[in-house]
Scaffold this active site. Structure first.
Site, mmCIF file in Angstrom:
data_model
loop_
_atom_site.group_PDB
_atom_site.id
_atom_site.type_symbol
_atom_site.label_atom_id
_atom_site.label_comp_id
_atom_site.label_asym_id
_atom_site.label_seq_id
_atom_site.Cartn_x
_atom_site.Cartn_y
_atom_site.Cartn_z
ATOM 1 N N THR A 47 0.744 -1.136 0.120
ATOM 2 C CA THR A 47 0.172 -0.100 -0.175
ATOM 3 C C THR A 47 0.889 1.167 -0.070
ATOM 4 O O THR A 47 0.309 2.237 -0.446
ATOM 5 C CB THR A 47 -0.904 0.183 1.113
ATOM 6 O OG1 THR A 47 -1.771 -1.030 1.128
ATOM 7 C CG2 THR A 47 -1.812 1.204 1.226
ATOM 8 N N TYR A 60 -7.823 1.101 -3.950
ATOM 9 C CA TYR A 60 -6.957 1.422 -4.400
ATOM 10 C C TYR A 60 -6.164 0.041 -4.995
ATOM 11 O O TYR A 60 -6.445 -0.884 -4.486
ATOM 12 C CB TYR A 60 -6.020 2.183 -3.103
ATOM 13 C CG TYR A 60 -5.387 1.323 -2.278
ATOM 14 C CD1 TYR A 60 -6.392 0.941 -1.103
ATOM 15 C CD2 TYR A 60 -4.464 0.587 -2.156
ATOM 16 C CE1 TYR A 60 -5.889 0.104 0.018
ATOM 17 C CE2 TYR A 60 -3.885 -0.338 -1.307
ATOM 18 C CZ TYR A 60 -4.897 -0.546 -0.096
ATOM 19 O OH TYR A 60 -4.231 -1.451 0.662
ATOM 20 N N THR A 126 1.584 -4.616 4.201
ATOM 21 C CA THR A 126 1.581 -4.801 5.704
ATOM 22 C C THR A 126 0.830 -6.565 5.903
ATOM 23 O O THR A 126 1.122 -6.980 6.957
ATOM 24 C CB THR A 126 0.599 -3.785 6.337
ATOM 25 O OG1 THR A 126 -0.746 -3.991 5.704
ATOM 26 C CG2 THR A 126 1.157 -2.677 6.107
ATOM 27 N N ASP A 127 0.182 -6.862 5.014
ATOM 28 C CA ASP A 127 -0.317 -8.077 5.205
ATOM 29 C C ASP A 127 0.359 -9.313 5.619
ATOM 30 O O ASP A 127 0.098 -10.364 6.438
ATOM 31 C CB ASP A 127 -1.496 -8.600 4.124
ATOM 32 C CG ASP A 127 -2.428 -7.862 3.879
ATOM 33 O OD1 ASP A 127 -3.129 -7.761 2.645
ATOM 34 O OD2 ASP A 127 -2.680 -7.042 4.684
ATOM 35 N N LYS A 199 0.836 -8.204 12.633
ATOM 36 C CA LYS A 199 -0.417 -7.254 12.142
ATOM 37 C C LYS A 199 -1.618 -7.366 13.130
ATOM 38 O O LYS A 199 -2.253 -8.573 13.047
ATOM 39 C CB LYS A 199 -0.676 -7.469 10.763
ATOM 40 C CG LYS A 199 -1.519 -6.400 10.080
ATOM 41 C CD LYS A 199 -1.867 -6.108 8.826
ATOM 42 C CE LYS A 199 -2.519 -5.250 8.080
ATOM 43 N NZ LYS A 199 -2.869 -5.312 6.891
ATOM 44 N N GLU A 320 -1.737 -30.489 27.881
ATOM 45 C CA GLU A 320 -3.045 -31.236 27.812
ATOM 46 C C GLU A 320 -2.926 -32.202 26.896
ATOM 47 O O GLU A 320 -3.653 -33.306 26.757
ATOM 48 C CB GLU A 320 -4.377 -30.511 27.441
ATOM 49 C CG GLU A 320 -4.767 -29.502 28.546
ATOM 50 C CD GLU A 320 -6.215 -28.795 27.953
ATOM 51 O OE1 GLU A 320 -6.165 -27.641 27.972
ATOM 52 O OE2 GLU A 320 -7.160 -29.892 27.737
HETATM 53 N N1 DGL Z 1 -2.634 -4.943 -0.093
HETATM 54 C C1 DGL Z 1 -2.087 -5.546 1.327
HETATM 55 C C2 DGL Z 1 -0.607 -5.605 1.299
HETATM 56 O O1 DGL Z 1 -0.006 -5.304 0.429
HETATM 57 C C3 DGL Z 1 -2.593 -4.609 2.438
HETATM 58 C C4 DGL Z 1 -2.171 -3.124 2.055
HETATM 59 C C5 DGL Z 1 -0.810 -2.606 2.881
HETATM 60 O O2 DGL Z 1 -1.115 -2.226 4.169
HETATM 61 O O3 DGL Z 1 0.146 -2.650 2.358
HETATM 62 O O4 DGL Z 1 -0.123 -6.089 2.184
#
Ligand code: DGL
Length: 363
Positions: A47, A60, A126-127, A199, A320
């Site tokens: 992103t 986007y 970020t994913d 995340k 367990e």
């Molecule tokens: N499209 C996702 C990625 O590229 C989430 C957007 C981002 O935060 O980068 O990980």
């Protein structure tokens, strides 16, 4: 600056004085600039490089803006580091692949082996940023800073968070304090250890946190402060390595939930995968149907690691579940997605269950 003062007090013509002064200042600045830390940015997309149709709506596309444009948006960063950028990929990180991971790790090792830079910044979605960070933590054989960052809002959004996150990440990578801290995620003014960070929010700008350990430092107003460091061995202290020929074993994750059938585990057994991580409930627990399927997987020579869908805490041996009897290992405090990475890389060294368990208590 003595030369500059001599020129100023000399009796030469004003125009010559101006030209000589300008040349002296230019030379002095270029000398200063050459002493700044050298930072190479390895861009993968995300992103932070995203563009949207409007500034005030979520829609986007990730990974559209090249790294030179991203750096161009923060010109003042040239006062803190000598920057160069390389476009490794241009993807949303949900499309991150093991091949791109390998490319990143091999290029980072090459950069440090050839002393091409004093630090590396990786711009990344970020994913899956936490996964790439841990993969690099285990395979980059240098104590020089490797800092990942990204953004939750595209470059075209109101209050885009990318430029500040990129500026901060470069600040961290250029800081001598970041040496020997392992691979780092720098995000929203927090500094996190790549092993422990995850995340935590799908949309908020303070998206990352480390539930078990918290941040290891802060970056703000151009200043970097560390308050703790991971106790686990990383980087050059791990026995792991990677080359273009390395074929990483296949390890998959199976999620546990109430009344889950064993079908996914049996499908992976049929696929002859090398490892299975169970994202168990609580302390890595699962139901009787899973228990029988895990026995079948272990009998088929598959390494099964008990992790947990619970975002914090540790999965401990012999709680367990009798791991010795079942033939399973535990992930310690690694999330399922991180346990998969360590098991994948550990399996390039050994298939011995006891040795693999030691890796989970060491790295
Ligand atoms: N499209 C996702 C990625 O590229 C989430 C957007 C981002 O935060 O980068 O990980």
């Amino acid at each position: 600056m003595l030369i500059f003062n001599l020129i100023q007090t000399s009796k030469i013509q004003p125009m010559k004085k101006f030209l000589l002064s300008a040349l002296t200042l230019l030379f002095a600045f270029s000398m200063y600039a050459q002493q700044l830390p050298r930072i190479i940015i390895l861009a993968t997309g995300g992103t932070i490089a995203g563009t949207g149709a409007s500034a005030d709506r979520a829609g986007y596309t990730a990974g559209k803006i090249p790294i030179d444009e991203l750096v161009g948006a923060i010109p003042s960063v040239k006062k803190i580091a000598q920057i160069s950028g390389e476009q490794i990929s241009s993807i949303g990180s949900q499309d991150m692949t093991i091949d791109i991971w390998k490319k990143l790790a091999i290029r980072a090792n090459e950069i440090f082996e050839k002393n091409e830079a004093d630090g590396i910044v990786v711009t990344h979605g970020t994913d899956t940023q936490e996964e790439t960070g841990y993969f690099l933590d285990l395979l980059v054989n240098s104590d020089k800073p490797v800092v990942l960052t990204g953004s939750m809002r595209p470059a075209t959004a109101i209050s885009a968070d990318g430029p500040k996150n990129l500026y901060d990440a470069i600040t961290v990578a250029a800081s001598p304090k970041a040496k020997g801290k392992g691979v780092i995620v720098s995000f929203n003014e927090g500094i996190f250890d790549a092993r422990d960070v995850m995340k935590m929010s799908t949309t908020k700008v303070n998206a990352f946190y480390s539930p078990n350990t918290g941040p290891i430092g802060q970056v703000y107003d151009g200043k970097v402060e560390f308050y703790q460091a991971s106790m686990r061995e990383v980087n050059e202290k791990t026995p792991f390595s990677i080359t273009t020929d390395t074929k990483l074993p296949r390890v998959d994750i199976v999620y546990m939930y109430a009344d889950a059938p064993p079908d996914m585990i049996d499908m992976l057994i049929a696929k002859k995968v090398d490892g299975i991580v169970i994202a168990g409930v609580g302390n890595g627990n699962f139901n009787k149907a899973y228990m029988e399927a895990v026995k079948r997987a272990v009998a088929a020579g598959i390494i099964v690691c008990r992790a947990s869908r619970t975002p914090s805490g540790r999965v401990v041996l012999e709680d367990e579940i009798n791991d010795e009897e079942l033939g399973t290992i535990v992930s310690d405090d690694l999330t399922p997605q991180k346990a998969r990475i360590l098991l994948m890389i550990g399996l390039t060294k050994t298939k011995d269950r006891k040795q693999l368990q030691k890796y989970f208590f060491t790295y």
